[in-house]
Design an enzyme around this catalytic site. Sequence first.
Site, mmCIF file in Angstrom:
data_model
loop_
_atom_site.group_PDB
_atom_site.id
_atom_site.type_symbol
_atom_site.label_atom_id
_atom_site.label_comp_id
_atom_site.label_asym_id
_atom_site.label_seq_id
_atom_site.Cartn_x
_atom_site.Cartn_y
_atom_site.Cartn_z
ATOM 1 N N GLU A 286 -9.348 -19.289 51.454
ATOM 2 C CA GLU A 286 -9.603 -19.621 52.860
ATOM 3 C C GLU A 286 -8.307 -19.515 53.660
ATOM 4 O O GLU A 286 -7.211 -19.615 53.103
ATOM 5 C CB GLU A 286 -10.124 -21.067 52.955
ATOM 6 C CG GLU A 286 -11.629 -21.182 52.929
ATOM 7 C CD GLU A 286 -12.262 -20.775 54.274
ATOM 8 O OE1 GLU A 286 -11.614 -20.055 55.060
ATOM 9 O OE2 GLU A 286 -13.389 -21.198 54.530
ATOM 10 N N ASP A 287 -8.451 -19.367 54.963
ATOM 11 C CA ASP A 287 -7.258 -19.431 55.813
ATOM 12 C C ASP A 287 -6.938 -20.876 56.195
ATOM 13 O O ASP A 287 -5.778 -21.263 56.260
ATOM 14 C CB ASP A 287 -7.405 -18.562 57.068
ATOM 15 C CG ASP A 287 -8.638 -18.898 57.883
ATOM 16 O OD1 ASP A 287 -9.614 -19.413 57.310
ATOM 17 O OD2 ASP A 287 -8.638 -18.647 59.101
ATOM 18 N N ASP B 276 -10.481 -27.329 57.846
ATOM 19 C CA ASP B 276 -10.416 -28.207 59.019
ATOM 20 C C ASP B 276 -11.333 -29.409 58.762
ATOM 21 O O ASP B 276 -10.932 -30.366 58.104
ATOM 22 C CB ASP B 276 -10.828 -27.396 60.251
ATOM 23 C CG ASP B 276 -10.638 -28.152 61.551
ATOM 24 O OD1 ASP B 276 -10.302 -29.344 61.505
ATOM 25 O OD2 ASP B 276 -10.841 -27.565 62.625
ATOM 26 N N PHE C 20 -4.480 -26.394 67.846
ATOM 27 C CA PHE C 20 -5.100 -25.076 67.747
ATOM 28 C C PHE C 20 -4.000 -24.053 67.528
ATOM 29 O O PHE C 20 -3.025 -23.989 68.262
ATOM 30 C CB PHE C 20 -5.920 -24.728 68.998
ATOM 31 C CG PHE C 20 -6.939 -23.668 68.690
ATOM 32 C CD1 PHE C 20 -8.204 -24.020 68.247
ATOM 33 C CD2 PHE C 20 -6.610 -22.325 68.767
ATOM 34 C CE1 PHE C 20 -9.135 -23.047 67.899
ATOM 35 C CE2 PHE C 20 -7.534 -21.340 68.427
ATOM 36 C CZ PHE C 20 -8.800 -21.709 68.005
ATOM 37 N N ARG D 278 -5.168 -12.470 65.453
ATOM 38 C CA ARG D 278 -5.204 -12.563 63.983
ATOM 39 C C ARG D 278 -4.043 -11.799 63.359
ATOM 40 O O ARG D 278 -3.548 -12.148 62.295
ATOM 41 C CB ARG D 278 -6.522 -11.968 63.449
ATOM 42 C CG ARG D 278 -7.765 -12.775 63.764
ATOM 43 C CD ARG D 278 -8.935 -12.224 62.948
ATOM 44 N NE ARG D 278 -10.226 -12.651 63.456
ATOM 45 C CZ ARG D 278 -10.852 -13.772 63.106
ATOM 46 N NH1 ARG D 278 -10.286 -14.596 62.246
ATOM 47 N NH2 ARG D 278 -12.028 -14.074 63.603
HETATM 48 C C1 PRP Z 1 -12.729 -20.966 60.138
HETATM 49 C C2 PRP Z 1 -11.910 -20.845 58.871
HETATM 50 C C3 PRP Z 1 -12.729 -21.580 57.845
HETATM 51 C C4 PRP Z 1 -13.438 -22.644 58.673
HETATM 52 C C5 PRP Z 1 -12.729 -23.955 58.523
HETATM 53 O O1 PRP Z 1 -13.644 -19.928 60.188
HETATM 54 O O2 PRP Z 1 -11.740 -19.492 58.510
HETATM 55 O O3 PRP Z 1 -13.668 -20.745 57.208
HETATM 56 O O4 PRP Z 1 -13.385 -22.222 60.028
HETATM 57 O O5 PRP Z 1 -13.323 -24.942 59.320
HETATM 58 P P1 PRP Z 1 -14.096 -26.188 58.714
HETATM 59 O O6 PRP Z 1 -13.222 -26.757 57.634
HETATM 60 O O7 PRP Z 1 -14.207 -27.100 59.914
HETATM 61 O O8 PRP Z 1 -15.420 -25.736 58.213
HETATM 62 P P2 PRP Z 1 -14.315 -19.423 61.539
HETATM 63 O O9 PRP Z 1 -15.706 -19.941 61.625
HETATM 64 O O10 PRP Z 1 -13.405 -19.697 62.691
HETATM 65 O O11 PRP Z 1 -14.489 -17.872 61.317
HETATM 66 P P3 PRP Z 1 -13.371 -16.740 61.111
HETATM 67 O O12 PRP Z 1 -12.788 -16.963 59.724
HETATM 68 O O13 PRP Z 1 -14.149 -15.473 61.205
HETATM 69 O O14 PRP Z 1 -12.327 -16.894 62.190
#
Ligand code: PRP
Length: 191
Positions: free
Chosen positions: A109-110, A113, A164, A177
């Site tokens: 994961e990136d 949150d 953010f 990105r």
């Molecule tokens: C982001 C990130 C994680 C998730 C984390 O994805 O890449 O997958 O949110 O948030 P959480 O812990 O509150 O679930 P996003 O939906 O922004 O999609 P992306 O990776 O395409 O930017």
Amino acid sequence: MSNVRTNTAEQPAYPRVGEVLLSAEAIASRVDALGAELTTAYAGLRPVLVSVLKGSYIFAADLSRVLRAEHDIEFIRARSYAGSESSGSVLITGLEEVSLQDRHVIIVEDIIDTGLTLKMLTKQMRGLGAKSVKTCSFLCKITDRRLDDTPPVDYFAFEIPDKFIVGYGLDLDQRYRHLPYVAELNPEKPT
Ligand code: PRP
């Protein structure tokens, strides 16, 4: 690295991109260390890295290259946000094309949150017969919004304040990105 973009006041590359919180050099050094840790932990196990798009595309590519144990890599998609606010729901696609039966899975994961995405992914992967499911996230947000039953984040590169941020895969409405560093977002200026 010589081509690091510094988003300074003198050289404002992108007006919405503010203070650099993690430089490209700091990221590379920490990702190297994570790679070494995973190399030891997964020697001989041929894990499958499951990169969660879009945000993890840069981290997954970098991590894969410093993980010196044989591994496979798969890509799935999870979407949870609208703009800069969490929508509270997650859409996961692509998992149906991935075979995880009896495999050692590392979710890449990136950012973690609220933990909602991780919670849903872990549950679905266990249901697909994975032998083990661990998580390696580039960032782990320090937040009081983390859900109580979020699975452990087994490996992460950095903890980050509840701001953010953009860069190294993380976006603002699909922008920024590509930045090789992680930066805070500047407030929007009236036009
Ligand atoms: C982001 C990130 C994680 C998730 C984390 O994805 O890449 O997958 O949110 O948030 P959480 O812990 O509150 O679930 P996003 O939906 O922004 O999609 P992306 O990776 O395409 O930017």
